[in-house]
Design a protein around this motif. Structure first.
Motif, PDB file in Angstrom:
ATOM      1  N   MET A  49       0.857  -1.180   0.000  1.00 19.17           N
ATOM      2  CA  MET A  49       0.000   0.000   0.000  1.00 19.17           C
ATOM      3  C   MET A  49       0.899   1.237   0.000  1.00 19.17           C
ATOM      4  O   MET A  49       1.954   1.232   0.638  1.00 19.17           O
ATOM      5  N   VAL A  50       0.491   2.288  -0.687  1.00 16.90           N
ATOM      6  CA  VAL A  50       1.326   3.490  -0.742  1.00 16.90           C
ATOM      7  C   VAL A  50       1.336   4.239   0.591  1.00 16.90           C
ATOM      8  O   VAL A  50       2.211   5.082   0.806  1.00 16.90           O
ATOM      9  N   THR A  51       0.415   3.916   1.472  1.00 18.47           N
ATOM     10  CA  THR A  51       0.405   4.546   2.794  1.00 18.47           C
ATOM     11  C   THR A  51       1.431   3.922   3.740  1.00 18.47           C
ATOM     12  O   THR A  51       1.759   4.507   4.762  1.00 18.47           O
ATOM     13  N   ASP A  52       1.971   2.744   3.398  1.00 18.02           N
ATOM     14  CA  ASP A  52       3.005   2.067   4.185  1.00 18.02           C
ATOM     15  C   ASP A  52       4.371   2.554   3.699  1.00 18.02           C
ATOM     16  O   ASP A  52       5.018   1.918   2.872  1.00 18.02           O
ATOM     17  N   THR A  53       4.808   3.698   4.198  1.00 18.31           N
ATOM     18  CA  THR A  53       6.010   4.363   3.689  1.00 18.31           C
ATOM     19  C   THR A  53       7.245   3.478   3.768  1.00 18.31           C
ATOM     20  O   THR A  53       7.969   3.330   2.783  1.00 18.31           O
ATOM     21  N   GLU A  54       7.508   2.885   4.916  1.00 21.11           N
ATOM     22  CA  GLU A  54       8.711   2.058   5.059  1.00 21.11           C
ATOM     23  C   GLU A  54       8.623   0.801   4.198  1.00 21.11           C
ATOM     24  O   GLU A  54       9.607   0.393   3.575  1.00 21.11           O
ATOM     25  N   GLY A  55       7.457   0.157   4.158  1.00 23.47           N
ATOM     26  CA  GLY A  55       7.274  -1.023   3.310  1.00 23.47           C
ATOM     27  C   GLY A  55       7.421  -0.688   1.838  1.00 23.47           C
ATOM     28  O   GLY A  55       8.031  -1.445   1.075  1.00 23.47           O
ATOM     29  N   LEU A  56       6.922   0.467   1.438  1.00 25.21           N
ATOM     30  CA  LEU A  56       7.035   0.904   0.042  1.00 25.21           C
ATOM     31  C   LEU A  56       8.487   1.179  -0.323  1.00 25.21           C
ATOM     32  O   LEU A  56       8.955   0.745  -1.381  1.00 25.21           O
ATOM     33  N   ARG A  57       9.215   1.855   0.560  1.00 27.47           N
ATOM     34  CA  ARG A  57      10.641   2.130   0.288  1.00 27.47           C
ATOM     35  C   ARG A  57      11.430   0.829   0.118  1.00 27.47           C
ATOM     36  O   ARG A  57      12.221   0.685  -0.807  1.00 27.47           O
ATOM     37  N   ALA A  58      11.207  -0.112   1.016  1.00 29.50           N
ATOM     38  CA  ALA A  58      11.921  -1.396   0.938  1.00 29.50           C
ATOM     39  C   ALA A  58      11.541  -2.139  -0.338  1.00 29.50           C
ATOM     40  O   ALA A  58      12.405  -2.733  -0.999  1.00 29.50           O
ATOM     41  N   TRP A  59      10.270  -2.120  -0.705  1.00 27.62           N
ATOM     42  CA  TRP A  59       9.794  -2.798  -1.918  1.00 27.62           C
ATOM     43  C   TRP A  59      10.395  -2.168  -3.166  1.00 27.62           C
ATOM     44  O   TRP A  59      10.818  -2.864  -4.082  1.00 27.62           O
ATOM     45  N   LEU A  60      10.447  -0.832  -3.204  1.00 27.03           N
ATOM     46  CA  LEU A  60      11.059  -0.142  -4.344  1.00 27.03           C
ATOM     47  C   LEU A  60      12.527  -0.530  -4.489  1.00 27.03           C
ATOM     48  O   LEU A  60      12.999  -0.821  -5.592  1.00 27.03           O
ATOM     49  N   GLU A  61      13.248  -0.546  -3.375  1.00 27.76           N
ATOM     50  CA  GLU A  61      14.662  -0.923  -3.418  1.00 27.76           C
ATOM     51  C   GLU A  61      14.843  -2.361  -3.899  1.00 27.76           C
ATOM     52  O   GLU A  61      15.762  -2.659  -4.653  1.00 27.76           O
ATOM     53  N   ALA A  62      13.959  -3.251  -3.461  1.00 22.97           N
ATOM     54  CA  ALA A  62      14.053  -4.660  -3.857  1.00 22.97           C
ATOM     55  C   ALA A  62      13.692  -4.861  -5.333  1.00 22.97           C
ATOM     56  O   ALA A  62      14.042  -5.887  -5.913  1.00 22.97           O
ATOM     57  N   ASN A  63      13.010  -3.891  -5.925  1.00 17.92           N
ATOM     58  CA  ASN A  63      12.567  -4.023  -7.315  1.00 17.92           C
ATOM     59  C   ASN A  63      13.231  -3.021  -8.248  1.00 17.92           C
ATOM     60  O   ASN A  63      12.663  -2.646  -9.271  1.00 17.92           O
ATOM     61  N   ARG A  64      14.441  -2.604  -7.908  1.00 26.39           N
ATOM     62  CA  ARG A  64      15.195  -1.692  -8.792  1.00 26.39           C
ATOM     63  C   ARG A  64      15.321  -2.302 -10.179  1.00 26.39           C
ATOM     64  O   ARG A  64      15.657  -3.465 -10.316  1.00 26.39           O
ATOM     65  N   GLY A  65      15.047  -1.469 -11.195  1.00 24.08           N
ATOM     66  CA  GLY A  65      15.222  -1.889 -12.575  1.00 24.08           C
ATOM     67  C   GLY A  65      14.071  -2.696 -13.144  1.00 24.08           C
ATOM     68  O   GLY A  65      14.031  -2.958 -14.333  1.00 24.08           O
TER      69      GLY A  65
END
Length: 164
Positions: free
Chosen positions: A52-68
């Motif tokens: 969920m976009v409201t889960d800031t820390e979870g979103l940041r970690a997910w974005l980092e894990a899905n680079r590229g």
């Protein structure tokens, strides 16, 4: 004679073991490895839900894990004065720098089409790749936009998505 020798060397140097689709060998096409060309139909991607976009820390970690990887994000863009680009862009509370170099039509024009020329804020579904942090002075991570989607209903429960 010298010209003939140079021509033979050039032709021999261009040959590849598998051949080339441009040279009449379709091995690369048969394996599905041919790069996209102008006029090719755009591939259709299926997306799976992310955080969920409201889960800031979870979103940041997910974005980092899905680079590229190809992602679809509900991005809110705040526009600066006309001709000065974007003031701020974010997904939930995660700020990022959107780039439109992969688009044929600039993102600012797409925003004007979807949200109106006088809009100072626009929320859109943007497909792209979350990438590297650019060199200083900009420390925000980049999001290379490859496709602009529909308007986002910011009041709805929104999730980031990843292509399967």
């Amino acid at each position: 004679m010298t010209r003939s020798a140079v021509l033979v060397l050039l032709l021999c140097g261009c040959a590849t073991p598998k051949g080339d689709a441009a040279m009449g060998n379709d091995d690369a096409t048969a394996e599905g490895q041919r790069p996209m060309r102008k006029g090719d139909p755009e591939p259709v991607y299926e997306f799976e839900p992310g955080p969920m976009v409201t889960d800031t820390e979870g979103l940041r970690a997910w974005l980092e894990a899905n680079r590229g990887k190809r992602l679809r994000l509900p991005v809110v863009i705040e526009l600066g004065e006309v001709g000065h680009g974007f003031k701020r862009s974010r997904v939930g509370d995660v700020e990022l720098r959107v780039t439109d170099l992969a688009l044929g039509v600039p993102l600012s024009e797409r925003i004007a089409q979807k949200c109106g020329r006088d809009a100072r804020r626009c929320a859109l579904w943007l497909e792209g790749r979350y990438g590297e942090t650019p060199p200083l002075p900009d420390t925000l991570p980049q999001y290379e936009v490859v496709k602009v989607g529909e308007l986002v209903d910011e009041k709805a429960a929104l999730q980031a998505e990843r292509a399967k």
